[in-house]
Design an enzyme around this catalytic site. Structure first.
Site, PDB file in Angstrom:
ATOM      1  N   GLU A 107       0.837  -1.197   0.000  1.00 49.93           N
ATOM      2  CA  GLU A 107       0.000   0.000   0.000  1.00 49.93           C
ATOM      3  C   GLU A 107       0.870   1.244   0.000  1.00 49.93           C
ATOM      4  O   GLU A 107       1.776   1.373   0.828  1.00 49.93           O
ATOM      5  CB  GLU A 107      -0.900   0.038   1.236  1.00 49.93           C
ATOM      6  CG  GLU A 107      -2.093  -0.882   1.172  1.00 49.93           C
ATOM      7  CD  GLU A 107      -3.005  -0.722   2.371  1.00 49.93           C
ATOM      8  OE1 GLU A 107      -4.170  -1.122   2.262  1.00 49.93           O
ATOM      9  OE2 GLU A 107      -2.557  -0.206   3.418  1.00 49.93           O
ATOM     10  N   CYS A 108       0.602   2.158  -0.906  1.00 53.30           N
ATOM     11  CA  CYS A 108       1.256   3.463  -0.969  1.00 53.30           C
ATOM     12  C   CYS A 108       2.779   3.293  -0.952  1.00 53.30           C
ATOM     13  O   CYS A 108       3.363   2.866  -1.935  1.00 53.30           O
ATOM     14  CB  CYS A 108       0.761   4.363   0.156  1.00 53.30           C
ATOM     15  SG  CYS A 108       0.975   6.128  -0.205  1.00 53.30           S
TER      16      CYS A 108
END
Length: 434
Positions: free
Chosen positions: A325-326
């Protein structure tokens, strides 16, 4: 189960400092604290955990269904613990349509609201301001205020007199003190793990709050106010696997506690490893999670972490489900370009290159629908906040169809190649939040 929401008319009023001081001061008095943070923020919860010694859950009234908010609050505040939640932004600030405000959270969880008011540039006007915030909704109760950045005894007298006329209790008065400020970075405050003087800061904040605030009255309000409702557990995001290895250090610190709790509730075993210490995931893991953080600040170290790189490739080769994520998504890519233009090789498990040399802010709530069921099996709520730009992208399956908080179609985002997937979205809950 009792609870308080520490809110404010606006950001920058001093909520975080007051909340940290209040949590530590009450803990000193033997009060068992369950810390919380309204909204999707990752950074404040780490400070709350440092102040209390307890994990801090997020409570997001836009992205979380009411049943999940209630289930999480019921879990953490059981056993006589006092739930203290720091609000985000202003008490009545939310998404573009006005939903998902801290006031919504107070209404859902029966939290008494204390307003922290920055009084540096006002005197008698404080009464109109506070009364307006208190009367804006009839399903919450602002039980009192803590006045911050008060300049003098005379200033305090004027403020107290004005608030007395509108029958608003004053729980504390804090004088201006430039020393009690936390440093900031582009995504918010500097992380707790990077703040070398954090313990001293929290102790100083606690000393100020204890000297300037009526802690007995605050504790009493939390006790006599309608209690946080008891609730059964709610449906949660499905675990990535049965044995999940989670990256955890200052480069991968943006991980929601409610997510880990939900995975454990779903029967998963969780282990942690530190890429910055050149550790790879547990060889027995059938899933690996790289959460967000600040990999751009440690890109050279991550690029040179041979055991980490080898362990991640071994996990992919044996078919372990790997999700980033990210910041974790960027590390799964082929390269990361730092703000000075230097390119660092990343894991190369997904065909993308990201750059901080071409900064652009991406911010907002998202609703995501999996393009297929390879990783996720239903719509979810999420939040996106980063300054990175994708400067190169190769062939791979798309992961999500994305829309924003207003329902506007943002197209498809994220990538999946075999057992490896990632996106810039931080997943929060199964869909269903208003």
């Amino acid at each position: 189960m009792s609870g308080l929401l520490i809110a404010a008319p606006a950001s920058g009023s001093g909520k975080t400092t007051v909340t940290l001081g209040l949590m530590r001061a009450l803990k000193r008095r033997g009060v068992a604290i369950a810390p919380g943070k309204a909204g999707p923020d990752y950074i404040d919860p780490a400070f709350h955990a440092a102040a209390t010694g307890e994990p801090c859950f997020n409570y997001d009234p836009w992205a979380m269904r009411p049943e999940l908010l209630l289930a999480n609050a019921s879990h953490v505040a059981s056993g006589g613990r006092t739930l203290i939640v720091e609000a985000m932004m202003g008490l009545h600030d939310g998404a573009a349509d006005g939903s998902g405000t801290p006031a919504d959270l107070a209404a859902t969880l029966n939290l008494a609201v204390i307003l922290v008011v920055d009084c540096a540039r006002m005197s008698q006007s404080v009464a109109a301001l506070v009364r307006g915030y208190a009367d804006h909704r009839d399903d919450i109760r602002v039980v009192g205020v803590i006045l911050n950045k008060v300049g003098s005894d005379r200033h305090e007298m004027m403020l107290r007199d004005a608030l007395g006329k509108v029958r608003m209790p004053v729980f504390g008065v804090l004088r201006q003190d430039s020393a009690l400020q936390l440093p900031e970075r582009h995504l918010g405050l500097v992380q707790a793990g990077e703040h070398s003087a954090l313990e001293g800061f929290i102790e100083a904040a606690a000393a100020r709050v204890e000297a300037a605030c009526d802690l007995d009255a605050i504790r009493l309000i939390a006790t006599i106010f309608p209690q946080v409702p008891a609730a059964a557990d709610a449906e949660r995001l499905r675990p990535l696997g049965q044995r999940i290895a989670v990256a955890r250090d200052i480069a991968f610190a943006f991980c929601y506690e409610h997510l880990l709790y939900g995975w454990r509730q779903g029967g998963a075993e969780i282990s942690f490893f530190s890429p910055l210490a050149d550790e790879g995931p547990d060889a027995a893991a059938d899933a690996v999670y790289l959460p967000g953080g600040y990999p751009e600040l440690h890109a050279g170290q991550l690029s040179a972490a041979a055991r980490f790189r080898s362990g991640m490739h071994s996990a992919a080769e044996r078919g372990a489900r790997i999700f980033g994520e990210c910041g974790g998504y960027m590390v799964l890519g082929e390269g990361l370009v730092a703000a000075d233009g230097t390119r660092y090789d990343m894991l190369g498990l997904l065909p993308l290159v990201t750059s901080f040399a071409e900064r652009r802010r991406h911010l907002g709530y998202r609703r995501v629908v999996p393009v297929d069921n390879a990783f996720f099996d239903g719509p979810m709520t999420a939040h996106e906040f980063h300054y990175a730009t994708i400067v190169a992208e190769g062939a791979a399956d798309r992961l999500f169809a994305v829309s924003d908080a207003a329902g506007e179609d943002l197209g498809q985002a994220g990538l999946r190649r075999g057992p490896v997937a990632g996106s810039f979205m931080h997943l929060i809950d199964v869909a269903g939040a208003a």
